[in-house]
Design a protein around this motif. Structure first.
Motif, PDB file in Angstrom:
ATOM      1  N   TYR A  29     -64.648 -53.254  -0.082  1.00 20.68           N
ATOM      2  CA  TYR A  29     -65.366 -52.216   0.667  1.00 20.68           C
ATOM      3  C   TYR A  29     -64.434 -51.493   1.631  1.00 20.68           C
ATOM      4  N   LEU A  30     -63.544 -52.231   2.263  1.00 15.91           N
ATOM      5  CA  LEU A  30     -62.608 -51.629   3.216  1.00 15.91           C
ATOM      6  C   LEU A  30     -61.700 -50.628   2.501  1.00 15.91           C
ATOM      7  N   GLU A  31     -61.225 -50.995   1.319  1.00 13.02           N
ATOM      8  CA  GLU A  31     -60.343 -50.108   0.561  1.00 13.02           C
ATOM      9  C   GLU A  31     -61.066 -48.825   0.155  1.00 13.02           C
ATOM     10  N   LYS A  32     -62.312 -48.965  -0.234  1.00 10.97           N
ATOM     11  CA  LYS A  32     -63.068 -47.808  -0.739  1.00 10.97           C
ATOM     12  C   LYS A  32     -63.635 -46.945   0.386  1.00 10.97           C
ATOM     13  N   TYR A  33     -64.163 -47.563   1.454  1.00  9.42           N
ATOM     14  CA  TYR A  33     -64.878 -46.821   2.488  1.00  9.42           C
ATOM     15  C   TYR A  33     -64.190 -46.808   3.853  1.00  9.42           C
ATOM     16  N   GLY A  34     -63.153 -47.614   4.008  1.00  6.98           N
ATOM     17  CA  GLY A  34     -62.487 -47.696   5.298  1.00  6.98           C
ATOM     18  C   GLY A  34     -61.792 -46.404   5.680  1.00  6.98           C
ATOM     19  N   GLY A  35     -61.652 -46.210   6.982  1.00  6.12           N
ATOM     20  CA  GLY A  35     -60.952 -45.029   7.461  1.00  6.12           C
ATOM     21  C   GLY A  35     -61.759 -44.292   8.513  1.00  6.12           C
ATOM     22  N   THR A  36     -61.292 -43.090   8.817  1.00  5.91           N
ATOM     23  CA  THR A  36     -61.916 -42.263   9.837  1.00  5.91           C
ATOM     24  C   THR A  36     -62.602 -41.077   9.178  1.00  5.91           C
ATOM     25  N   TYR A  37     -63.775 -40.768   9.686  1.00  5.54           N
ATOM     26  CA  TYR A  37     -64.585 -39.655   9.203  1.00  5.54           C
ATOM     27  C   TYR A  37     -64.916 -38.779  10.410  1.00  5.54           C
ATOM     28  N   SER A  50     -65.482 -44.426  12.495  1.00  8.00           N
ATOM     29  CA  SER A  50     -64.452 -45.175  11.785  1.00  8.00           C
ATOM     30  C   SER A  50     -65.031 -46.444  11.205  1.00  8.00           C
ATOM     31  N   VAL A  51     -64.617 -46.738   9.995  1.00  8.27           N
ATOM     32  CA  VAL A  51     -64.956 -47.992   9.325  1.00  8.27           C
ATOM     33  C   VAL A  51     -63.675 -48.805   9.313  1.00  8.27           C
ATOM     34  N   LEU A  52     -63.658 -49.850  10.118  1.00  8.93           N
ATOM     35  CA  LEU A  52     -62.492 -50.711  10.251  1.00  8.93           C
ATOM     36  C   LEU A  52     -62.808 -52.097   9.706  1.00  8.93           C
ATOM     37  N   GLU A  53     -61.812 -52.928   9.612  1.00  6.68           N
ATOM     38  CA  GLU A  53     -61.996 -54.260   9.020  1.00  6.68           C
ATOM     39  C   GLU A  53     -63.054 -55.091   9.734  1.00  6.68           C
ATOM     40  N   GLU A  54     -63.088 -55.035  11.055  1.00  6.05           N
ATOM     41  CA  GLU A  54     -64.006 -55.906  11.793  1.00  6.05           C
ATOM     42  C   GLU A  54     -65.020 -55.173  12.660  1.00  6.05           C
ATOM     43  N   ARG A  55     -65.062 -53.831  12.552  1.00  2.00           N
ATOM     44  CA  ARG A  55     -66.019 -53.108  13.392  1.00  2.00           C
ATOM     45  C   ARG A  55     -66.237 -51.687  12.882  1.00  2.00           C
ATOM     46  N   LEU A  56     -67.350 -51.114  13.305  1.00  2.00           N
ATOM     47  CA  LEU A  56     -67.645 -49.702  13.121  1.00  2.00           C
ATOM     48  C   LEU A  56     -67.539 -49.048  14.487  1.00  2.00           C
ATOM     49  N   THR A  57     -67.032 -47.819  14.540  1.00  2.00           N
ATOM     50  CA  THR A  57     -66.934 -47.129  15.819  1.00  2.00           C
ATOM     51  C   THR A  57     -67.465 -45.708  15.699  1.00  2.00           C
ATOM     52  N   PHE A  58     -67.998 -45.201  16.799  1.00  2.00           N
ATOM     53  CA  PHE A  58     -68.392 -43.805  16.946  1.00  2.00           C
ATOM     54  C   PHE A  58     -67.720 -43.305  18.215  1.00  2.00           C
ATOM     55  N   THR A  59     -66.969 -42.220  18.103  1.00  2.00           N
ATOM     56  CA  THR A  59     -66.272 -41.657  19.247  1.00  2.00           C
ATOM     57  C   THR A  59     -66.676 -40.207  19.408  1.00  2.00           C
ATOM     58  N   LEU A 110     -66.407 -38.400  -0.010  1.00  2.00           N
ATOM     59  CA  LEU A 110     -67.263 -39.281   0.784  1.00  2.00           C
ATOM     60  C   LEU A 110     -67.695 -38.612   2.080  1.00  2.00           C
ATOM     61  N   PHE A 111     -68.927 -38.927   2.510  1.00  2.00           N
ATOM     62  CA  PHE A 111     -69.377 -38.529   3.832  1.00  2.00           C
ATOM     63  C   PHE A 111     -70.347 -39.569   4.359  1.00  2.00           C
ATOM     64  N   ILE A 112     -70.474 -39.606   5.688  1.00  2.00           N
ATOM     65  CA  ILE A 112     -71.341 -40.578   6.357  1.00  2.00           C
ATOM     66  C   ILE A 112     -72.424 -39.845   7.128  1.00  2.00           C
ATOM     67  N   LEU A 113     -73.636 -40.381   7.033  1.00  2.00           N
ATOM     68  CA  LEU A 113     -74.756 -39.973   7.875  1.00  2.00           C
ATOM     69  C   LEU A 113     -75.126 -41.179   8.726  1.00  2.00           C
TER      70      LEU A 113
END
Length: 133
Positions: A29-37, A50-59, A110-113
């Protein structure tokens, strides 16, 4: 004697559950969806997720929300997911410290809602597109 064993097993299972949930996001999942949006990847101070290995973040500029203990869900919408739905990423242990990213794919990638279906007109400006680096 059997009741004592059942109680000990239950207590042991409860004690193990948080550790299981705390595992990092699976590499597939990290390989496919990880990163910054972002809504605009060129805007360094704009809203980002961001989808990171151990957390999700919203900035959003200076403000950052972090949610740990990611739980991926391929069946978030049940048997009839919206078209182009990929996965739901849920994280956090309380409503005020949790994040939910719904990942979709369309012709642009890819996009995130944060919630909802992409065909809802209110989500048009809320799409976070995957940034390349």
């Amino acid at each position: 004697m059997y009741k004592l064993g059942a109680i000990c097993s239950l207590i042991g299972a409860i004690g193990v559950t948080p550790a299981v949930l705390a595992d990092p996001l699976a590499p597939v999942y990290l390989e496919k969806y990880g990163g910054t949006y972002a809504k605009n990847c060129d805007d360094a101070h704009g809203e980002r997720v961001s989808v990171l290995e151990e957390r999700l973040t919203f900035t959003d500029g200076e403000v950052e929300s972090v949610a740990e203990d990611i739980l991926p869900s391929l069946s978030y919408w049940g048997r009839m997911p919206p078209e182009d739905f990929e996965i739901a990423l849920l994280a956090g242990d309380a409503p005020d410290t949790s994040l939910m990213f719904l990942v979709y794919r369309d012709d642009e990638g890819l996009f995130i809602l944060f919630d909802g279906r992409p065909d809802d007109p209110s989500n048009d400006g809320a799409r976070f597109r995957k940034c390349e680096s």
